[in-house]
Design a protein around this motif. Structure first.
Motif, PDB file in Angstrom:
ATOM      1  N   CYS A 228       1.061   4.113  -2.869  1.00 44.64           N
ATOM      2  CA  CYS A 228       0.790   5.533  -2.597  1.00 44.64           C
ATOM      3  C   CYS A 228       1.905   6.407  -3.178  1.00 44.64           C
ATOM      4  O   CYS A 228       1.641   7.489  -3.699  1.00 44.64           O
ATOM      5  CB  CYS A 228       0.659   5.787  -1.094  1.00 44.64           C
ATOM      6  SG  CYS A 228      -0.898   5.181  -0.431  1.00 44.64           S
TER       7      CYS A 228
ATOM      8  N   LEU B 145      -9.704   5.400  -2.257  1.00 43.83           N
ATOM      9  CA  LEU B 145     -10.086   6.756  -1.833  1.00 43.83           C
ATOM     10  C   LEU B 145     -10.632   7.590  -2.989  1.00 43.83           C
ATOM     11  O   LEU B 145     -11.259   8.627  -2.787  1.00 43.83           O
ATOM     12  CB  LEU B 145      -8.884   7.469  -1.206  1.00 43.83           C
ATOM     13  CG  LEU B 145      -8.328   6.804   0.058  1.00 43.83           C
ATOM     14  CD1 LEU B 145      -7.079   7.532   0.533  1.00 43.83           C
ATOM     15  CD2 LEU B 145      -9.389   6.796   1.158  1.00 43.83           C
ATOM     16  N   TYR B 146     -10.387   7.140  -4.216  1.00 43.60           N
ATOM     17  CA  TYR B 146     -10.851   7.894  -5.381  1.00 43.60           C
ATOM     18  C   TYR B 146     -11.958   7.153  -6.130  1.00 43.60           C
ATOM     19  O   TYR B 146     -12.224   7.419  -7.290  1.00 43.60           O
ATOM     20  CB  TYR B 146      -9.676   8.163  -6.323  1.00 43.60           C
ATOM     21  CG  TYR B 146      -8.565   8.928  -5.649  1.00 43.60           C
ATOM     22  CD1 TYR B 146      -8.652  10.314  -5.526  1.00 43.60           C
ATOM     23  CD2 TYR B 146      -7.482   8.272  -5.093  1.00 43.60           C
ATOM     24  CE1 TYR B 146      -7.655  11.022  -4.872  1.00 43.60           C
ATOM     25  CE2 TYR B 146      -6.482   8.964  -4.436  1.00 43.60           C
ATOM     26  CZ  TYR B 146      -6.578  10.344  -4.335  1.00 43.60           C
ATOM     27  OH  TYR B 146      -5.600  11.035  -3.685  1.00 43.60           O
TER      28      TYR B 146
ATOM     29  N   THR C   9     -14.233   3.146   3.314  1.00 41.66           N
ATOM     30  CA  THR C   9     -12.989   2.397   3.529  1.00 41.66           C
ATOM     31  C   THR C   9     -12.857   1.953   4.983  1.00 41.66           C
ATOM     32  O   THR C   9     -12.575   0.781   5.259  1.00 41.66           O
ATOM     33  CB  THR C   9     -11.768   3.266   3.169  1.00 41.66           C
ATOM     34  OG1 THR C   9     -11.935   3.757   1.841  1.00 41.66           O
ATOM     35  CG2 THR C   9     -10.486   2.470   3.265  1.00 41.66           C
TER      36      THR C   9
ATOM     37  N   ALA D 273       0.826  -1.203   0.000  1.00 45.39           N
ATOM     38  CA  ALA D 273       0.000   0.000   0.000  1.00 45.39           C
ATOM     39  C   ALA D 273       0.864   1.258   0.000  1.00 45.39           C
ATOM     40  O   ALA D 273       0.603   2.212  -0.737  1.00 45.39           O
ATOM     41  CB  ALA D 273      -0.933  -0.006   1.214  1.00 45.39           C
TER      42      ALA D 273
ATOM     43  N   TYR E   7       1.364   7.130  -6.625  1.00 45.17           N
ATOM     44  CA  TYR E   7       0.224   8.020  -6.820  1.00 45.17           C
ATOM     45  C   TYR E   7       0.624   9.467  -6.612  1.00 45.17           C
ATOM     46  O   TYR E   7       0.219  10.353  -7.345  1.00 45.17           O
ATOM     47  CB  TYR E   7      -0.863   7.662  -5.809  1.00 45.17           C
ATOM     48  CG  TYR E   7      -2.196   7.381  -6.427  1.00 45.17           C
ATOM     49  CD1 TYR E   7      -2.479   6.136  -6.978  1.00 45.17           C
ATOM     50  CD2 TYR E   7      -3.194   8.348  -6.447  1.00 45.17           C
ATOM     51  CE1 TYR E   7      -3.707   5.870  -7.531  1.00 45.17           C
ATOM     52  CE2 TYR E   7      -4.427   8.085  -6.998  1.00 45.17           C
ATOM     53  CZ  TYR E   7      -4.682   6.838  -7.533  1.00 45.17           C
ATOM     54  OH  TYR E   7      -5.902   6.568  -8.083  1.00 45.17           O
ATOM     55  N   TYR E   8       1.416   9.692  -5.551  1.00 45.51           N
ATOM     56  CA  TYR E   8       1.604  11.069  -5.082  1.00 45.51           C
ATOM     57  C   TYR E   8       2.963  11.665  -5.396  1.00 45.51           C
ATOM     58  O   TYR E   8       3.112  12.878  -5.398  1.00 45.51           O
ATOM     59  CB  TYR E   8       1.344  11.138  -3.576  1.00 45.51           C
ATOM     60  CG  TYR E   8      -0.057  10.703  -3.213  1.00 45.51           C
ATOM     61  CD1 TYR E   8      -1.159  11.413  -3.682  1.00 45.51           C
ATOM     62  CD2 TYR E   8      -0.277   9.586  -2.418  1.00 45.51           C
ATOM     63  CE1 TYR E   8      -2.446  11.018  -3.370  1.00 45.51           C
ATOM     64  CE2 TYR E   8      -1.568   9.181  -2.092  1.00 45.51           C
ATOM     65  CZ  TYR E   8      -2.641   9.902  -2.576  1.00 45.51           C
ATOM     66  OH  TYR E   8      -3.906   9.503  -2.275  1.00 45.51           O
TER      67      TYR E   8
ATOM     68  N   PHE F 183      -4.960   0.466  -2.300  1.00 45.13           N
ATOM     69  CA  PHE F 183      -4.532   1.759  -1.752  1.00 45.13           C
ATOM     70  C   PHE F 183      -3.589   2.460  -2.702  1.00 45.13           C
ATOM     71  O   PHE F 183      -2.652   1.844  -3.183  1.00 45.13           O
ATOM     72  CB  PHE F 183      -3.859   1.537  -0.390  1.00 45.13           C
ATOM     73  CG  PHE F 183      -4.772   0.871   0.594  1.00 45.13           C
ATOM     74  CD1 PHE F 183      -5.786   1.589   1.229  1.00 45.13           C
ATOM     75  CD2 PHE F 183      -4.656  -0.493   0.855  1.00 45.13           C
ATOM     76  CE1 PHE F 183      -6.642   0.961   2.119  1.00 45.13           C
ATOM     77  CE2 PHE F 183      -5.509  -1.116   1.748  1.00 45.13           C
ATOM     78  CZ  PHE F 183      -6.500  -0.395   2.383  1.00 45.13           C
ATOM     79  N   PRO F 184      -3.789   3.720  -2.992  1.00 47.46           N
ATOM     80  CA  PRO F 184      -4.880   4.566  -2.492  1.00 47.46           C
ATOM     81  C   PRO F 184      -6.116   4.583  -3.395  1.00 47.46           C
ATOM     82  O   PRO F 184      -7.012   5.389  -3.153  1.00 47.46           O
ATOM     83  CB  PRO F 184      -4.226   5.947  -2.470  1.00 47.46           C
ATOM     84  CG  PRO F 184      -3.297   5.909  -3.651  1.00 47.46           C
ATOM     85  CD  PRO F 184      -2.833   4.485  -3.788  1.00 47.46           C
TER      86      PRO F 184
END
Lengths: 242, 102
Positions: A199, B58-59, B71, A195, A202-203, B54-55
């Motif tokens: 992330c 969340l979207y 979630t 996870a 993603y970021y 994840f993530p």
């Protein structure tokens, strides 16, 4: 295996597959709605679900269709997004027993989705042909019918309801990984690492440009590698999901 | 979209997806004995699913607030041992209800 044992195995599979099929329904329902808005008719949408059996791949494939992309682009896109199935098939090849050999492997591969795979691996015993068939049938039905219903009924449902359906597939993922992480520290470690890496993709500015199909593979391979180094599985019997 | 065009897309999608699944399963016949490789494969399912969840979760609903409620609900329920369709449907209901307050 005796006839009775085959029957029991098949029913055990059905019991495992039913919740997956139910969970698939809202997800493929969304896919059906999306297909209609991209200009497909209801049975074209339904055929895509029947022959592909993959959520992320189909969502992405639909976008390419809508944009009128080339077939090469479609092939490459599907290859990358679905490459994780190759990892799963390698893992599954270690879990199946002698009843899934030769031609049966060609058939079994068709329904190796994220959830069916996870459920099969969670079984204590090896996966036999009858168990796998039982496990596959409800999800195939749920996935295909969900798309048909979504394509036919989607336009009459309010947006708020459709938004709520969006979380269904993730709810399923959570329901598969949390119980494993609760049972084993190694699984919890893998979950958190997977996870966290995901992330990052993603970021973190540059990493976020990596296409989703690739980033899932990179995260999964990295997390599983580290977990394998820190928590080697020595137990012969267990195999499967640690 | 014309039917032949649709058919070409469908066959490409389904063919590639199927081959990715079938080739390793058909070709690998031996049991893997290497401990590292075995362990790696054992952790692949949870690693793939957590990276996909994840993530992304969340979207998934059009609003981060409702997704967060869904979630947390899903995590708590599955921790308590609820089964798959219960967790998925409660998450949907939570998102739906939260949507009215946002």
């Amino acid at each position: 295996m005796t006839r009775e044992e085959k029957r029991k195995s098949f029913l055990e599979g059905i019991r495992g597959g039913l919740p997956i099929g139910l969970g698939y329904f809202p997800v493929s329902f969304t896919l059906g709605i999306m297909s209609i808005s991209e200009g497909l008719n209801w049975w074209e949408a339904t055929m895509i679900s029947l022959f592909n059996m993959t959520s992320a791949g189909q969502f992405s494939g639909l976008t390419i269709m809508a944009a009128g992309g080339t077939l090469i682009e479609m092939a490459l896109n599907q290859f990358v997004i679905n490459l994780r199935y190759a990892l799963m098939s390698i893992t599954l090849s270690q879990k199946v027993d002698d009843s899934i050999t030769g031609g049966w492997r060609f058939l079994a591969a068709f329904s190796n989705t994220d959830e069916i795979f996870a459920m099969g691996m969670a079984r204590e015993r090896p996966v036999d042909r009858w168990f796998w068939e039982g496990l596959s049938i409800p999800p195939i039905l749920g996935w295909t019918l969900g798309t048909a219903f979504g394509a036919l009924l989607g336009s009459v449902l309010p947006q708020r309801l459709l938004d709520a359906f969006g979380i269904a597939i993730y709810g399923m993922f959570v329901a598969i990984i949390i119980p494993q992480a609760r049972k084993s520290r190694a699984a919890l470690f893998t979950l958190l690492l997977g996870a966290a890496l995901s992330c990052c993709f993603y970021y973190v500015p540059l990493l976020s440009r990596v296409p989703a199909g690739f980033s899932v593979i990179i995260c999964a391979v990295a997390a599983a590698c580290l977990a394998a180094l820190l928590f080697p599985v020595r137990d012969e019997e267990k195999g499967g999901c640690a | 979209m014309s039917f032949p065009r649709y058919l070409a897309y469908l066959l490409t999608m389904a063919g590639v997806t199927y081959l990715v699944r079938a080739v390793p399963l058909v070709l690998i016949r031996k049991k893997i004995t290497n401990v590292f490789l075995k362990s790696f494969l054992a952790y692949i399912p949870i690693a793939v699913l957590s990276a996909m969840t994840f993530p992304g979760i969340l979207y998934s609903t059009g609003s981060m607030g409702s997704a967060l409620v869904g979630t947390l609900g899903a995590i708590i329920l599955s921790y308590l041992g609820a089964n798959l369709p219960v967790v998925a449907s409660v998450a949907c209901v939570l998102v739906y209800v939260t949507g009215f307050f946002l």
